[in-house]
Design a protein around this motif. Structure first.
Motif, PDB file in Angstrom:
ATOM      1  N   ASN A  47      59.534   6.459  55.459  1.00 18.98           N
ATOM      2  CA  ASN A  47      58.744   7.700  56.113  1.00 18.98           C
ATOM      3  C   ASN A  47      58.248   7.466  57.602  1.00 18.98           C
ATOM      4  OD1 ASN A  47      56.643   5.937  55.485  1.00 18.98           O
ATOM      5  ND2 ASN A  47      55.625   7.544  54.312  1.00 18.98           N
ATOM      6  N   ARG A  48      58.597   6.137  58.120  1.00 19.24           N
ATOM      7  CA  ARG A  48      57.981   5.810  59.193  1.00 19.24           C
ATOM      8  C   ARG A  48      58.586   6.397  60.389  1.00 19.24           C
ATOM      9  NH1 ARG A  48      57.132  -0.526  61.271  1.00 19.24           N
ATOM     10  NH2 ARG A  48      56.329  -0.082  63.510  1.00 19.24           N
ATOM     11  N   GLU A  49      57.950   7.147  61.243  1.00 21.89           N
ATOM     12  CA  GLU A  49      58.351   7.886  62.590  1.00 21.89           C
ATOM     13  C   GLU A  49      59.170   6.735  63.460  1.00 21.89           C
ATOM     14  OE1 GLU A  49      58.721  11.104  63.224  1.00 21.89           O
ATOM     15  OE2 GLU A  49      57.785  11.337  60.880  1.00 21.89           O
ATOM     16  N   HIS A  50      60.296   7.246  64.132  1.00 20.22           N
ATOM     17  CA  HIS A  50      60.792   6.596  65.075  1.00 20.22           C
ATOM     18  C   HIS A  50      61.299   7.860  66.125  1.00 20.22           C
ATOM     19  CE1 HIS A  50      63.601   3.354  66.884  1.00 20.22           C
ATOM     20  NE2 HIS A  50      63.190   4.119  67.942  1.00 20.22           N
ATOM     21  N   VAL A  51      60.386   7.701  67.264  1.00 24.32           N
ATOM     22  CA  VAL A  51      60.787   8.540  68.230  1.00 24.32           C
ATOM     23  C   VAL A  51      61.611   8.287  69.307  1.00 24.32           C
ATOM     24  CG1 VAL A  51      59.637  10.322  69.709  1.00 24.32           C
ATOM     25  CG2 VAL A  51      58.762  10.084  67.423  1.00 24.32           C
ATOM     26  N   LEU A  52      62.729   9.144  69.783  1.00 25.31           N
ATOM     27  CA  LEU A  52      63.127   8.778  71.137  1.00 25.31           C
ATOM     28  C   LEU A  52      63.104   9.918  72.131  1.00 25.31           C
ATOM     29  CD1 LEU A  52      65.604   7.464  72.571  1.00 25.31           C
ATOM     30  CD2 LEU A  52      67.045   9.188  71.873  1.00 25.31           C
ATOM     31  N   VAL A 100      63.268  11.159  75.808  1.00 20.33           N
ATOM     32  CA  VAL A 100      64.436  11.045  76.930  1.00 20.33           C
ATOM     33  C   VAL A 100      63.821  11.884  78.174  1.00 20.33           C
ATOM     34  CG1 VAL A 100      66.844  12.110  77.575  1.00 20.33           C
ATOM     35  CG2 VAL A 100      66.351  11.470  75.184  1.00 20.33           C
ATOM     36  N   HIS A 101      63.621  11.143  79.237  1.00 20.65           N
ATOM     37  CA  HIS A 101      62.918  11.462  80.305  1.00 20.65           C
ATOM     38  C   HIS A 101      63.854  11.260  81.539  1.00 20.65           C
ATOM     39  CE1 HIS A 101      59.217  12.487  79.286  1.00 20.65           C
ATOM     40  NE2 HIS A 101      58.945  11.756  78.271  1.00 20.65           N
ATOM     41  N   ALA A 102      63.662  11.870  82.615  1.00 18.68           N
ATOM     42  CA  ALA A 102      64.798  11.774  83.883  1.00 18.68           C
ATOM     43  C   ALA A 102      64.380  10.840  84.859  1.00 18.68           C
ATOM     44  CB  ALA A 102      64.528  13.153  84.411  1.00 18.68           C
ATOM     45  N   HIS A 103      63.285  10.302  85.091  1.00 11.93           N
ATOM     46  CA  HIS A 103      62.829   9.644  85.966  1.00 11.93           C
ATOM     47  C   HIS A 103      61.564   8.498  85.513  1.00 11.93           C
ATOM     48  CE1 HIS A 103      63.482  13.528  88.028  1.00 11.93           C
ATOM     49  NE2 HIS A 103      64.746  12.740  88.738  1.00 11.93           N
ATOM     50  N   PRO A 104      61.561   7.320  86.009  1.00 11.51           N
ATOM     51  CA  PRO A 104      60.330   6.562  85.886  1.00 11.51           C
ATOM     52  C   PRO A 104      59.028   7.258  86.347  1.00 11.51           C
ATOM     53  CG  PRO A 104      62.024   5.240  86.979  1.00 11.51           C
ATOM     54  CD  PRO A 104      62.545   6.796  86.980  1.00 11.51           C
ATOM     55  N   ASP A 105      58.146   7.252  85.454  1.00  7.70           N
ATOM     56  CA  ASP A 105      56.895   8.052  85.838  1.00  7.70           C
ATOM     57  C   ASP A 105      56.749   9.243  84.698  1.00  7.70           C
ATOM     58  OD1 ASP A 105      57.851  10.095  87.223  1.00  7.70           O
ATOM     59  OD2 ASP A 105      56.718   9.478  89.077  1.00  7.70           O
ATOM     60  N   ASP A 106      57.913   9.713  84.700  1.00 13.27           N
ATOM     61  CA  ASP A 106      57.792  11.113  83.755  1.00 13.27           C
ATOM     62  C   ASP A 106      57.340  10.720  82.437  1.00 13.27           C
ATOM     63  OD1 ASP A 106      59.140  12.368  85.758  1.00 13.27           O
ATOM     64  OD2 ASP A 106      60.932  12.450  85.164  1.00 13.27           O
ATOM     65  N   GLU A 107      57.674   9.673  81.740  1.00 18.18           N
ATOM     66  CA  GLU A 107      57.348   9.561  80.499  1.00 18.18           C
ATOM     67  C   GLU A 107      55.702   9.195  80.402  1.00 18.18           C
ATOM     68  OE1 GLU A 107      56.955   6.029  82.595  1.00 18.18           O
ATOM     69  OE2 GLU A 107      58.571   6.835  82.508  1.00 18.18           O
ATOM     70  N   THR A 108      55.159   8.586  81.435  1.00 17.66           N
ATOM     71  CA  THR A 108      53.639   8.292  81.468  1.00 17.66           C
ATOM     72  C   THR A 108      52.968   9.460  81.939  1.00 17.66           C
ATOM     73  OG1 THR A 108      54.071   6.149  82.095  1.00 17.66           O
ATOM     74  CG2 THR A 108      51.810   6.799  82.285  1.00 17.66           C
ATOM     75  N   ILE A 109      53.490  10.434  82.735  1.00 16.84           N
ATOM     76  CA  ILE A 109      52.808  11.700  83.113  1.00 16.84           C
ATOM     77  C   ILE A 109      52.854  12.561  81.815  1.00 16.84           C
ATOM     78  CG2 ILE A 109      52.973  13.536  84.483  1.00 16.84           C
ATOM     79  CD1 ILE A 109      53.790  11.549  86.785  1.00 16.84           C
ATOM     80  N   SER A 110      54.058  12.738  81.477  1.00 19.20           N
ATOM     81  CA  SER A 110      54.321  13.934  80.294  1.00 19.20           C
ATOM     82  C   SER A 110      53.819  13.451  79.062  1.00 19.20           C
ATOM     83  CB  SER A 110      55.648  14.183  80.339  1.00 19.20           C
ATOM     84  OG  SER A 110      56.066  14.844  81.625  1.00 19.20           O
ATOM     85  N   THR A 111      54.277  12.307  78.657  1.00 25.47           N
ATOM     86  CA  THR A 111      54.138  11.734  77.251  1.00 25.47           C
ATOM     87  C   THR A 111      53.486  10.427  76.997  1.00 25.47           C
ATOM     88  OG1 THR A 111      56.343  11.013  77.421  1.00 25.47           O
ATOM     89  CG2 THR A 111      56.043  13.162  76.316  1.00 25.47           C
ATOM     90  N   GLY A 112      52.776   9.807  77.775  1.00 31.07           N
ATOM     91  CA  GLY A 112      52.000   8.908  77.751  1.00 31.07           C
ATOM     92  C   GLY A 112      51.172   8.538  76.649  1.00 31.07           C
ATOM     93  N   ILE A 132      53.144   8.570  73.569  1.00 29.74           N
ATOM     94  CA  ILE A 132      53.770   7.244  73.192  1.00 29.74           C
ATOM     95  C   ILE A 132      52.723   6.328  72.451  1.00 29.74           C
ATOM     96  CG2 ILE A 132      54.681   5.141  74.173  1.00 29.74           C
ATOM     97  CD1 ILE A 132      55.810   6.970  76.113  1.00 29.74           C
ATOM     98  N   ALA A 133      51.392   6.356  73.179  1.00 25.64           N
ATOM     99  CA  ALA A 133      50.250   5.575  72.678  1.00 25.64           C
ATOM    100  C   ALA A 133      49.974   6.067  71.191  1.00 25.64           C
ATOM    101  CB  ALA A 133      49.231   5.300  73.730  1.00 25.64           C
ATOM    102  N   THR A 134      49.852   7.185  71.015  1.00 24.14           N
ATOM    103  CA  THR A 134      49.389   7.655  69.725  1.00 24.14           C
ATOM    104  C   THR A 134      50.360   7.367  68.692  1.00 24.14           C
ATOM    105  OG1 THR A 134      48.175   9.415  70.531  1.00 24.14           O
ATOM    106  CG2 THR A 134      48.694   9.743  68.297  1.00 24.14           C
ATOM    107  N   LEU A 135      51.569   7.414  68.832  1.00 26.43           N
ATOM    108  CA  LEU A 135      52.713   7.112  68.040  1.00 26.43           C
ATOM    109  C   LEU A 135      52.641   5.699  67.726  1.00 26.43           C
ATOM    110  CD1 LEU A 135      55.575   9.266  69.497  1.00 26.43           C
ATOM    111  CD2 LEU A 135      54.586   9.399  66.984  1.00 26.43           C
ATOM    112  N   LEU A 136      52.445   4.645  68.700  1.00 25.34           N
ATOM    113  CA  LEU A 136      52.558   3.447  68.503  1.00 25.34           C
ATOM    114  C   LEU A 136      51.214   3.061  67.681  1.00 25.34           C
ATOM    115  CD1 LEU A 136      53.694   2.147  72.052  1.00 25.34           C
ATOM    116  CD2 LEU A 136      54.982   2.157  69.789  1.00 25.34           C
TER     117      LEU A 136
END
Length: 175
Positions: free
Chosen positions: A4-9, A11-23, A26-30
């Motif tokens: 039942n462990r989550e594994h989330v993929l 998909v972002h367009a550019h470096p920094d989008d992941e941090t700005i939009s979903t950082g 990401i931290a919460t999931l980890l």
């Protein structure tokens, strides 16, 4: 690994989008014991450079700089599985590693303006993400999905957040 462990993929367009939009996501999931894979579609070669100290960066030099920033950001978040679409670990079986280039942003009087459809004369770079064959992009993403078997895939909304054509294309390909 528990079933039942989550594994989330993501998909972002550019470096920094992941941090700005979903950082935070990401931290919460980890922190919750989940697994995260980040798939970044371009290196952001056509991004806007604002600090005067970085004005020397353009094109591939900017892409290389942003790729290093991506690595630093992922280390800070504790994320080890991050990939660039088209790289050896993120391309369709039977294809050579390749690179998708940032398409750039076009601003108009009413905000973001979309680029012309694939094959149109106004597409600025034949190697850009928006000019690439959508089926080829999807095949590359599917190869990562097949390998990591995510329980969820996260990308952008229909407008790509604020209308950047690479964000819109990433969303099209991810869905």
């Amino acid at each position: 690994m528990p079933q039942n462990r989550e594994h989330v993929l993501l998909v972002h367009a550019h470096p920094d989008d992941e941090t700005i939009s979903t950082g935070g996501t990401i931290a919460t999931l980890l922190d919750a014991g989940g697994t995260v894979t980040l798939l970044t579609c371009t290196r952001g070669e056509r991004g806007e450079v604002i600090p005067s100290a970085l004005q020397h960066l353009s094109g591939d030099a900017l892409g290389e700089h942003r790729e290093k920033e991506l690595g630093s950001a992922m280390r800070a978040l504790g994320l080890s599985d991050y990939r660039l679409l088209g790289s050896e670990d993120a391309c369709a079986s039977g294809t050579e590693p390749h690179r998708y280039r940032d398409s750039g942003m076009q601003w108009g009087p009413d905000g973001a303006e979309p680029l012309e459809p694939q094959g149109a004369a106004t597409v600025r770079d034949a190697a850009s993400f928006t000019a690439a064959n959508l089926d080829a992009i999807v095949a590359d993403i599917i190869s990562v999905i097949g390998e990591v078997q995510p329980t969820a895939v996260i990308s952008y909304d229909e407008r790509g957040g604020y209308g950047h054509p690479d964000h819109v294309r990433a969303r099209e390909a991810a869905t």
